[in-house]
Write an enzyme that holds these catalytic residues in place. Structure first.
Site, PDB file in Angstrom:
ATOM      1  CG  ASN A 217      -0.188  -0.238   2.525  1.00  0.00           C
ATOM      2  OD1 ASN A 217       0.547   0.716   2.983  1.00  0.00           O
ATOM      3  ND2 ASN A 217      -0.253  -1.140   3.254  1.00  0.00           N
ATOM      4  CG  ASP A 286      -7.039  -5.253   6.723  1.00  0.00           C
ATOM      5  OD1 ASP A 286      -6.469  -5.537   7.815  1.00  0.00           O
ATOM      6  OD2 ASP A 286      -7.589  -4.457   6.076  1.00  0.00           O
ATOM      7  CE  LYS A 296       8.960 -12.244 -14.177  1.00  0.00           C
ATOM      8  NZ  LYS A 296       9.417 -11.875 -15.373  1.00  0.00           N
ATOM      9  CB  ILE A 314      -0.403  -6.667  14.499  1.00  0.00           C
ATOM     10  CG1 ILE A 314       0.070  -7.192  13.426  1.00  0.00           C
ATOM     11  CG2 ILE A 314       0.826  -6.254  15.565  1.00  0.00           C
ATOM     12  CD1 ILE A 314       1.301  -6.593  12.586  1.00  0.00           C
ATOM     13  CG  PHE A 330      -2.511   5.263  13.704  1.00  0.00           C
ATOM     14  CD1 PHE A 330      -1.775   5.517  14.902  1.00  0.00           C
ATOM     15  CD2 PHE A 330      -2.428   6.700  12.840  1.00  0.00           C
ATOM     16  CE1 PHE A 330      -1.129   6.446  15.455  1.00  0.00           C
ATOM     17  CE2 PHE A 330      -1.611   7.753  13.380  1.00  0.00           C
ATOM     18  CZ  PHE A 330      -1.088   7.588  14.518  1.00  0.00           C
ATOM     19  CE  LYS A 344     -11.041   0.317  11.164  1.00  0.00           C
ATOM     20  NZ  LYS A 344     -10.390   1.053   9.992  1.00  0.00           N
ATOM     21  CE  LYS A 348      -8.272  -3.198  14.331  1.00  0.00           C
ATOM     22  NZ  LYS A 348      -7.337  -3.514  13.591  1.00  0.00           N
TER      23      LYS A 348
HETATM   24  O1  PMT Z   1       2.884   5.832   6.583  1.00  0.00           O
HETATM   25  P1  PMT Z   1       2.499   7.421   6.305  1.00  0.00           P
HETATM   26  O2  PMT Z   1       2.575   7.704   4.522  1.00  0.00           O
HETATM   27  O3  PMT Z   1       3.020   8.363   6.871  1.00  0.00           O
HETATM   28  O4  PMT Z   1       0.819   7.245   6.252  1.00  0.00           O
HETATM   29  C1  PMT Z   1       0.414   7.291   7.670  1.00  0.00           C
HETATM   30  C2  PMT Z   1      -1.062   6.226   7.862  1.00  0.00           C
HETATM   31  C3  PMT Z   1      -2.068   6.880   6.934  1.00  0.00           C
HETATM   32  C4  PMT Z   1      -0.315   4.946   7.119  1.00  0.00           C
HETATM   33  C5  PMT Z   1      -1.151   6.291   9.197  1.00  0.00           C
HETATM   34  O5  PMT Z   1      -1.416   7.536   9.992  1.00  0.00           O
HETATM   35  C6  PMT Z   1      -2.509   5.365   9.543  1.00  0.00           C
HETATM   36  O6  PMT Z   1      -3.407   5.706   9.494  1.00  0.00           O
HETATM   37  N1  PMT Z   1      -2.008   3.976   9.777  1.00  0.00           N
HETATM   38  C7  PMT Z   1      -3.022   3.160   9.950  1.00  0.00           C
HETATM   39  C8  PMT Z   1      -3.363   2.562   8.825  1.00  0.00           C
HETATM   40  C9  PMT Z   1      -4.224   1.476   9.035  1.00  0.00           C
HETATM   41  O7  PMT Z   1      -4.067   0.200   8.279  1.00  0.00           O
HETATM   42  O8  PMT Z   1      -5.461   1.402   9.302  1.00  0.00           O
HETATM   43  P2  PMT Z   1      -6.722   0.411   9.721  1.00  0.00           P
HETATM   44  O9  PMT Z   1      -7.876   1.522   9.950  1.00  0.00           O
HETATM   45  O10 PMT Z   1      -6.785  -0.615   8.284  1.00  0.00           O
HETATM   46  O11 PMT Z   1      -6.073  -0.210  11.066  1.00  0.00           O
HETATM   47  C10 PMT Z   1      -6.540  -0.247  12.068  1.00  0.00           C
HETATM   48  C11 PMT Z   1      -5.241  -0.316  13.400  1.00  0.00           C
HETATM   49  O12 PMT Z   1      -5.231  -1.689  13.382  1.00  0.00           O
HETATM   50  C12 PMT Z   1      -4.082   0.142  12.922  1.00  0.00           C
HETATM   51  O13 PMT Z   1      -3.644   0.583  14.060  1.00  0.00           O
HETATM   52  C13 PMT Z   1      -3.240  -1.128  12.292  1.00  0.00           C
HETATM   53  O14 PMT Z   1      -2.008  -0.784  12.311  1.00  0.00           O
HETATM   54  C14 PMT Z   1      -3.784  -2.157  12.972  1.00  0.00           C
HETATM   55  N2  PMT Z   1      -3.724  -3.206  11.890  1.00  0.00           N
HETATM   56  C15 PMT Z   1      -4.367  -3.485  10.837  1.00  0.00           C
HETATM   57  C16 PMT Z   1      -4.686  -4.625  10.257  1.00  0.00           C
HETATM   58  C17 PMT Z   1      -3.770  -5.596  10.857  1.00  0.00           C
HETATM   59  N3  PMT Z   1      -3.633  -6.971  10.200  1.00  0.00           N
HETATM   60  N4  PMT Z   1      -3.241  -5.569  12.039  1.00  0.00           N
HETATM   61  C18 PMT Z   1      -3.314  -4.487  12.788  1.00  0.00           C
HETATM   62  O15 PMT Z   1      -2.505  -4.222  13.769  1.00  0.00           O
END
Ligand code: PMT
Length: 408
Positions: A217, A286, A296, A314, A330, A344, A348
């Site tokens: 991403n 995800d 390949k 995570i 986040f 969330k 979580k």
């Molecule tokens: O890296 P930059 O270019 O500076 O951009 C910053 C950002 C936009 C990536 C950052 O500010 C941000 O929003 N990070 C979270 C991105 C995200 O995957 O959000 P989510 O809403 O899908 O996930 C929610 C939370 O669960 C996040 O804290 C994520 O780290 C966590 N997560 C998600 C999926 C997963 N399999 N395990 C997780 O722990």
């Protein structure tokens, strides 16, 4: 002069030898002297000859309350305090701005002016606040010189990213005086997160399709790296678990490199085991490819079907394994920001969540961002600012909420 705040009282009575080199950021160093003195430091300014092309010694004499030193051959100054004595005077040698030239000369042990001689003749800690054009900063020669100085124990304060005096944009701006002052306080062992260990994820993950292709991403890691740096400045011991990015490791922060979500999970659980705070800024995939091809994939047919399976979450795994950790997530949203973030936060079982709007060129890979932070029973808007500044504001908020919970 303003009274130092309780958290900056560690600076009271500290002696800082401030080396000022020849860069446009030298004008900010006069304010840095003022900020350090407000916090109770004694400041002795040493200017290079080039620095005096940008700011006059009189300015620094006025703000520091001491005559500026600039030469090895000033008989009167040497008679008052010889350069070897001066090298023993400070608790810290802080060079701000530190130019590419000075960094190179220090890395190679030059002693051809007062500042370089003092650095060579002193056993006191050295902190550098670099300031230069982004290409000079990124040049392998500068990076090698910086790595040499860090390996010898120098602390790096910055640089920040953003618009530069030369009109270009990128990494190389000197940190703002307040940020340098706070980092100096943290170097002296102060800060609300002193003794607290933090594990923080940042950047994207890469999920392999075959040996040369992957799903990823747009995350650059900038938000997570800025937050890691700010937490370190508050005194925390920070481990940054990072997906692939082009960013330099923030000074004082330990980085663990990973690629996939599963690797990020393992590294995060490992670090969380000895951390009090765990933060997820990473954009974790995800889903991953169920069975990445061993070789390949050849272009044989018109279409290609990939079977994806869900990756572990995570932060949820961290919460399960460490119920007492203070966990911050986040939320990256393209619609219903508050609703999705709050869902969330609950699902979580997080202590706090920082939500940001994404899509249409927002947040991902930008230098600026805006956050809406939620926790159980409260919220705070952090309006649009550079990620460096937002990282500082969010780190302060995390420290406040964590300390309040720890005290409860
Ligand atoms: O890296 P930059 O270019 O500076 O951009 C910053 C950002 C936009 C990536 C950052 O500010 C941000 O929003 N990070 C979270 C991105 C995200 O995957 O959000 P989510 O809403 O899908 O996930 C929610 C939370 O669960 C996040 O804290 C994520 O780290 C966590 N997560 C998600 C999926 C997963 N399999 N395990 C997780 O722990």
């Amino acid at each position: 002069m303003q009274k130092p705040s309780a958290s900056l009282s560690i600076l009271s009575g500290r002696r800082v030898l401030l080396g000022v080199c020849g860069g446009i950021a030298a004008y900010k160093s006069a304010d840095l002297v003022r900020r350090l003195r407000e916090s109770g430091c004694e400041v002795q300014v040493v200017m290079t000859a080039e620095a005096q092309r940008f700011v006059g010694a009189q300015t620094f004499q006025a703000v520091s309350g001491r005559p500026v030193r600039d030469s090895l051959w000033d008989e009167a100054a040497e008679a008052a305090m010889g350069h070897i004595e001066l090298a023993r005077w400070p608790d810290l040698i802080l060079i701000a701005p530190a130019t590419a030239n000075t960094i190179a000369r220090l890395a190679h042990g030059h002693a051809d002016d007062l500042l370089s001689t003092l650095c060579l003749a002193s056993d006191r800690p050295i902190a550098l606040a670099p300031a230069m054009n982004r290409l000079m900063w990124a040049h392998p020669a500068t990076q090698a010189n910086v790595a040499t100085l860090i390996a010898r124990g120098a602390q790096l304060l910055g640089p920040g990213s953003g618009e530069q005096a030369c009109g270009e944009t990128g990494a190389g701006r000197m940190w703002e005086p307040l940020q340098i002052r706070d980092a100096v306080a943290a170097l002296f062992g102060d800060g609300p997160l002193n003794g607290v260990r933090v594990a923080i994820t940042a950047g994207p993950t890469r999920e392999p399709i075959d040996p040369v292709r992957f799903i990823t991403n747009r995350s650059s890691g900038k938000m997570g790296y800025a937050l890691a740096q700010a937490l370190h400045q508050l005194g925390a011991e920070v481990t940054l678990i990072s997906g692939p990015t082009a960013l330099a490791v923030p000074a004082g922060v330990r980085r663990v490199d990973v690629e996939t979500a599963e690797q990020m999970l393992d590294a995060t659980l490992h670090s969380a085991g000895h951390s009090q705070i765990v933060i997820g800024t990473a954009a974790v995939a995800d889903y991953r490819v169920a069975a990445p091809a061993e070789h390949k994939i050849k272009k044989k047919s018109d279409g290609l079907d990939l079977t994806l399976v869900k990756n572990p979450d995570i932060l949820s795994e961290v919460r399960k394994a460490f119920p007492d950790a203070f966990v911050v997530g986040f939320a990256a949203e393209t619609e219903k920001l508050a609703e999705h973030a709050l869902e969330k936060l609950t699902r979580k079982r997080l202590d706090m969540i920082a939500a940001n709007w994404v899509g249409d060129g927002r947040a991902f890979d930008q230098d600026h961002n805006a956050l809406h932070v939620f926790w159980n029973g409260g919220e705070r808007e952090l309006p649009s600012a550079s990620k460096t500044e937002l990282g500082r504001q969010l780190a302060d908020l995390i420290a406040q909420r964590y300390t309040r919970r720890a005290d409860a």
